[in-house]
Design a protein around this motif. Sequence first.
Motif, PDB file in Angstrom:
ATOM      1  N   CYS A  85      42.807  40.684  38.079  1.00  0.00           N
ATOM      2  CA  CYS A  85      42.361  39.942  39.270  1.00  0.00           C
ATOM      3  C   CYS A  85      43.542  39.565  40.157  1.00  0.00           C
ATOM      4  O   CYS A  85      43.459  39.648  41.386  1.00  0.00           O
ATOM      5  CB  CYS A  85      41.587  38.694  38.851  1.00  0.00           C
ATOM      6  N   THR A  88      44.479  42.214  42.336  1.00  0.00           N
ATOM      7  CA  THR A  88      43.331  42.591  43.170  1.00  0.00           C
ATOM      8  C   THR A  88      42.728  43.940  42.768  1.00  0.00           C
ATOM      9  O   THR A  88      42.291  44.720  43.607  1.00  0.00           O
ATOM     10  CB  THR A  88      43.677  42.598  44.681  1.00  0.00           C
ATOM     11  N   PRO A  90      39.736  45.949  41.716  1.00  0.00           N
ATOM     12  CA  PRO A  90      38.315  45.623  41.913  1.00  0.00           C
ATOM     13  C   PRO A  90      37.441  45.829  40.686  1.00  0.00           C
ATOM     14  O   PRO A  90      36.428  45.146  40.523  1.00  0.00           O
ATOM     15  CB  PRO A  90      37.896  46.571  43.041  1.00  0.00           C
TER      16      PRO A  90
END
Length: 270
Positions: A85, A88, A90
Amino acid sequence: MQQLLPAQYPNVLPLYARLQYNLVIDSIIAGNTRGGVYVDQVAQPRFAILWNKQDTLLLAGPAPTLSFRNELRDLLCTKILPDACQMTVPEIAFLYTPLVWETYVAEILAGINFKKASRRFYASHKLKPNWNARLLPGFTMAALDLELLKNDDLNGIDSIHNLILSRWETPQSFYSTGFGYCIISQGQITSWCLTVYATGRQYELKAETHREYRNQGLGTVATAACLAHCDTHGYTPHWHCWESNRAAIAVAQKAGFDRPMGYSAHRILL
């Protein structure tokens, strides 16, 4: 659970025999790809967790014990998913061998957003017509070599740098082992295809096209250039994508990949 040192990575290789069509395994073990490898015991592991520190997580071992399932869930919730996370990422493709793991997936991923989905793997191809003949007027093809990758004046070069840094152990690993091609128009990288994993003479490819230049066949042309490079050098190209990614399937097949193998994975959505 213990994290292996890179020199110890080969200890887990026998556990992943049935998943070795996923080149990420050998690429991490060869030291080309950044990764984390976790085991129940170092010398002769019975269970292993291999993560490419991005979007692929592979489990291996016999039917997991309750204690190992708890350790795995703890590793996921306190280390792997938070780190993904933060970067980033997904989603993560979650695979396992043998299929007995299927019984425990819901327990291991309880409270985590996931769904089962189908993927495609291509390793067979036939070379399509020369990519030069398919390049649109006003567009040029360029190899992703060190000189081009140092050209900060090219729009879109940062995205390629970021992908290389996310997949390869070092940028130098890509320069010396990997390869790729991009299509340029008026100082903008419009589409590219490059190797994300490598071991021996096998290379997995990934392609992307800038959103303003899609639906013009540019991704197909860049991928075809990589396939031509593979044919010239005697390399075996690989391609993986989700069954739902019709654009990736179309690019693969139009560029020359054929005879896909289907397999299942769980898609962890972050």
